[in-house]
Design a protein around this motif. Structure first.
Motif, PDB file in Angstrom:
ATOM      1  N   GLU A  72       0.828  -1.122  -0.052  1.00  0.00           N
ATOM      2  CA  GLU A  72       0.067   0.098   0.200  1.00  0.00           C
ATOM      3  C   GLU A  72       1.034   1.075  -0.148  1.00  0.00           C
ATOM      4  O   GLU A  72       1.964   1.272   0.603  1.00  0.00           O
ATOM      5  CB  GLU A  72      -0.866  -0.072   1.172  1.00  0.00           C
ATOM      6  CG  GLU A  72      -1.958  -1.095   1.161  1.00  0.00           C
ATOM      7  CD  GLU A  72      -2.788  -0.695   2.436  1.00  0.00           C
ATOM      8  OE1 GLU A  72      -4.169  -1.235   2.289  1.00  0.00           O
ATOM      9  OE2 GLU A  72      -2.601  -0.390   3.621  1.00  0.00           O
ATOM     10  N   ILE A  73       0.327   2.290  -0.733  1.00  0.00           N
ATOM     11  CA  ILE A  73       1.011   3.651  -0.683  1.00  0.00           C
ATOM     12  C   ILE A  73      -0.007   4.652  -0.776  1.00  0.00           C
ATOM     13  O   ILE A  73      -1.067   4.379  -1.277  1.00  0.00           O
ATOM     14  CB  ILE A  73       2.035   3.793  -1.945  1.00  0.00           C
ATOM     15  CG1 ILE A  73       1.368   3.482  -3.405  1.00  0.00           C
ATOM     16  CG2 ILE A  73       3.463   2.819  -1.724  1.00  0.00           C
ATOM     17  CD1 ILE A  73       2.291   4.086  -4.369  1.00  0.00           C
ATOM     18  N   SER A  74       0.557   5.762  -0.537  1.00  0.00           N
ATOM     19  CA  SER A  74      -0.406   6.845  -0.461  1.00  0.00           C
ATOM     20  C   SER A  74      -0.849   7.398  -1.900  1.00  0.00           C
ATOM     21  O   SER A  74      -0.011   6.971  -2.883  1.00  0.00           O
ATOM     22  CB  SER A  74       0.250   8.216   0.221  1.00  0.00           C
ATOM     23  OG  SER A  74       1.319   8.610  -0.496  1.00  0.00           O
ATOM     24  N   ARG A  75      -1.873   7.785  -2.038  1.00  0.00           N
ATOM     25  CA  ARG A  75      -2.272   8.423  -3.519  1.00  0.00           C
ATOM     26  C   ARG A  75      -1.038   9.561  -3.944  1.00  0.00           C
ATOM     27  O   ARG A  75      -0.619   9.543  -5.188  1.00  0.00           O
ATOM     28  CB  ARG A  75      -3.473   9.366  -3.490  1.00  0.00           C
ATOM     29  CG  ARG A  75      -4.637   8.198  -3.284  1.00  0.00           C
ATOM     30  CD  ARG A  75      -5.901   8.977  -3.220  1.00  0.00           C
ATOM     31  NE  ARG A  75      -6.299   9.994  -4.212  1.00  0.00           N
ATOM     32  CZ  ARG A  75      -6.750   9.505  -5.484  1.00  0.00           C
ATOM     33  NH1 ARG A  75      -7.051   8.215  -5.714  1.00  0.00           N
ATOM     34  NH2 ARG A  75      -6.853  10.186  -6.347  1.00  0.00           N
ATOM     35  N   GLU A  76      -0.591  10.376  -3.169  1.00  0.00           N
ATOM     36  CA  GLU A  76       0.509  11.289  -3.555  1.00  0.00           C
ATOM     37  C   GLU A  76       1.828  10.476  -3.969  1.00  0.00           C
ATOM     38  O   GLU A  76       2.406  10.859  -4.801  1.00  0.00           O
ATOM     39  CB  GLU A  76       0.952  12.360  -2.348  1.00  0.00           C
ATOM     40  CG  GLU A  76       1.777  13.253  -2.709  1.00  0.00           C
ATOM     41  CD  GLU A  76       2.001  14.307  -1.787  1.00  0.00           C
ATOM     42  OE1 GLU A  76       2.503  15.304  -1.954  1.00  0.00           O
ATOM     43  OE2 GLU A  76       1.635  14.169  -0.601  1.00  0.00           O
ATOM     44  N   ASP A  77       2.240   9.601  -3.214  1.00  0.00           N
ATOM     45  CA  ASP A  77       3.265   8.613  -3.488  1.00  0.00           C
ATOM     46  C   ASP A  77       3.181   7.883  -4.906  1.00  0.00           C
ATOM     47  O   ASP A  77       4.008   7.980  -5.631  1.00  0.00           O
ATOM     48  CB  ASP A  77       3.749   7.658  -2.428  1.00  0.00           C
ATOM     49  CG  ASP A  77       4.827   7.121  -2.695  1.00  0.00           C
ATOM     50  OD1 ASP A  77       5.866   7.436  -3.190  1.00  0.00           O
ATOM     51  OD2 ASP A  77       5.147   5.804  -2.113  1.00  0.00           O
ATOM     52  N   ALA A  78       1.821   7.611  -5.115  1.00  0.00           N
ATOM     53  CA  ALA A  78       1.384   6.932  -6.510  1.00  0.00           C
ATOM     54  C   ALA A  78       1.913   7.865  -7.641  1.00  0.00           C
ATOM     55  O   ALA A  78       2.262   7.588  -8.768  1.00  0.00           O
ATOM     56  CB  ALA A  78       0.072   6.352  -6.334  1.00  0.00           C
ATOM     57  N   HIS A  79       1.112   8.985  -7.390  1.00  0.00           N
ATOM     58  CA  HIS A  79       1.606  10.170  -8.303  1.00  0.00           C
ATOM     59  C   HIS A  79       2.991  10.225  -8.522  1.00  0.00           C
ATOM     60  O   HIS A  79       3.425  10.504  -9.711  1.00  0.00           O
ATOM     61  CB  HIS A  79       0.867  11.367  -7.900  1.00  0.00           C
ATOM     62  CG  HIS A  79       1.037  12.481  -8.840  1.00  0.00           C
ATOM     63  ND1 HIS A  79       1.961  13.477  -8.931  1.00  0.00           N
ATOM     64  CD2 HIS A  79       0.215  13.070 -10.046  1.00  0.00           C
ATOM     65  CE1 HIS A  79       1.722  14.253  -9.846  1.00  0.00           C
ATOM     66  NE2 HIS A  79       0.675  14.109 -10.465  1.00  0.00           N
ATOM     67  N   MET A  80       3.727  10.524  -7.525  1.00  0.00           N
ATOM     68  CA  MET A  80       5.170  10.452  -7.507  1.00  0.00           C
ATOM     69  C   MET A  80       6.057   9.374  -8.392  1.00  0.00           C
ATOM     70  O   MET A  80       6.694   9.402  -9.342  1.00  0.00           O
ATOM     71  CB  MET A  80       5.825  10.671  -6.298  1.00  0.00           C
ATOM     72  CG  MET A  80       7.474  11.115  -6.533  1.00  0.00           C
ATOM     73  SD  MET A  80       8.473   9.782  -6.435  1.00  0.00           S
ATOM     74  CE  MET A  80       7.994   8.748  -4.832  1.00  0.00           C
ATOM     75  N   ARG A  81       5.336   8.119  -8.098  1.00  0.00           N
ATOM     76  CA  ARG A  81       6.174   7.082  -8.562  1.00  0.00           C
ATOM     77  C   ARG A  81       5.789   6.803 -10.355  1.00  0.00           C
ATOM     78  O   ARG A  81       6.498   6.557 -11.068  1.00  0.00           O
ATOM     79  CB  ARG A  81       5.241   5.851  -8.180  1.00  0.00           C
ATOM     80  CG  ARG A  81       5.754   5.624  -6.639  1.00  0.00           C
ATOM     81  CD  ARG A  81       7.071   5.001  -6.177  1.00  0.00           C
ATOM     82  NE  ARG A  81       7.233   5.114  -4.838  1.00  0.00           N
ATOM     83  CZ  ARG A  81       8.311   4.524  -4.485  1.00  0.00           C
ATOM     84  NH1 ARG A  81       9.307   4.232  -4.871  1.00  0.00           N
ATOM     85  NH2 ARG A  81       8.356   4.481  -3.060  1.00  0.00           N
ATOM     86  N   TYR A  82       4.428   7.341 -10.430  1.00  0.00           N
ATOM     87  CA  TYR A  82       4.133   7.104 -11.929  1.00  0.00           C
ATOM     88  C   TYR A  82       5.008   8.087 -12.736  1.00  0.00           C
ATOM     89  O   TYR A  82       5.613   7.909 -13.849  1.00  0.00           O
ATOM     90  CB  TYR A  82       2.743   7.822 -12.313  1.00  0.00           C
ATOM     91  CG  TYR A  82       1.799   6.500 -12.176  1.00  0.00           C
ATOM     92  CD1 TYR A  82       1.605   5.337 -12.849  1.00  0.00           C
ATOM     93  CD2 TYR A  82       0.743   6.601 -11.055  1.00  0.00           C
ATOM     94  CE1 TYR A  82       0.801   4.269 -12.784  1.00  0.00           C
ATOM     95  CE2 TYR A  82      -0.105   5.586 -10.937  1.00  0.00           C
ATOM     96  CZ  TYR A  82      -0.120   4.493 -11.996  1.00  0.00           C
ATOM     97  OH  TYR A  82      -1.056   3.579 -11.640  1.00  0.00           O
TER      98      TYR A  82
END
Length: 176
Positions: free
Chosen positions: A22-32
């Motif tokens: 699990e990751i935060s939505r903000e972290d997902a944005h950064m990862r993409y």
């Protein structure tokens, strides 16, 4: 928090963090953004496209970072791609006819590849790896438009400029 396994491209770009579920939505944005070059747009399912669009709405455009591969010691080992403000499901054909694109066709024949069809991804890689074969001055509008579509779909072309050493990469091509 979001579940990484719910999104196939996110799961793929998180390969180096196998224990993270699990990751935060903000972290997902950064990862993409930081690994966009590994997001295979054609493989995105509708629910992941909707998820990415919701991240863009919440955190702003995704500014993809692409490796330039010149050298890891250079001052700018990455280049920024076109900001992504919204994704749409792709409707263009996956396979192209090589003969429809004269510079691509000439290059494939020169390298003794006789395939009459290839995927758009293969065409993108071919243009990158055999850029030194391409003659932009004699390239027709139809092929230039096709190249721009590939750049839009897969990111900047990172051209191989030395036929003897494919690790020598020129400046990223973001439009022809």
């Amino acid at each position: 928090m979001i579940h990484v396994d719910d999104y196939s491209s996110l799961r793929f770009i998180m390969w180096s963090f196998p224990g993270v579920k699990e990751i935060s939505r903000e972290d997902a944005h950064m990862r993409y953004a930081s690994a966009w070059e590994y997001v295979f747009i054609r493989s995105l399912e509708d629910h992941e496209i909707q998820f990415i669009n919701s991240l863009i709405e919440e955190f702003g455009p995704i500014i993809p970072q692409y490796r330039t591969f010149q050298s890891y010691g250079s001052k700018q080992p990455y280049t920024s791609g076109r900001p992504i403000t919204q994704l749409f499901p792709l409707t263009t054909p996956i396979v192209i006819t090589v003969e429809d694109y004269p510079q691509l066709h000439k290059s494939t024949l020169h390298h003794e590849l006789s395939d009459t069809e290839m995927t758009r991804n293969d065409a993108y890689l071919w243009y990158s790896e055999h850029w030194s074969d391409m003659d932009l001055d004699s390239m027709g509008d139809h092929e230039k438009h096709f190249l721009n579509e590939l750049i839009f779909e897969f990111g900047p072309i990172l051209p191989s400029v030395d036929p003897e050493d494919e690790d020598v990469v020129g400046e990223p091509i973001i439009r022809v």
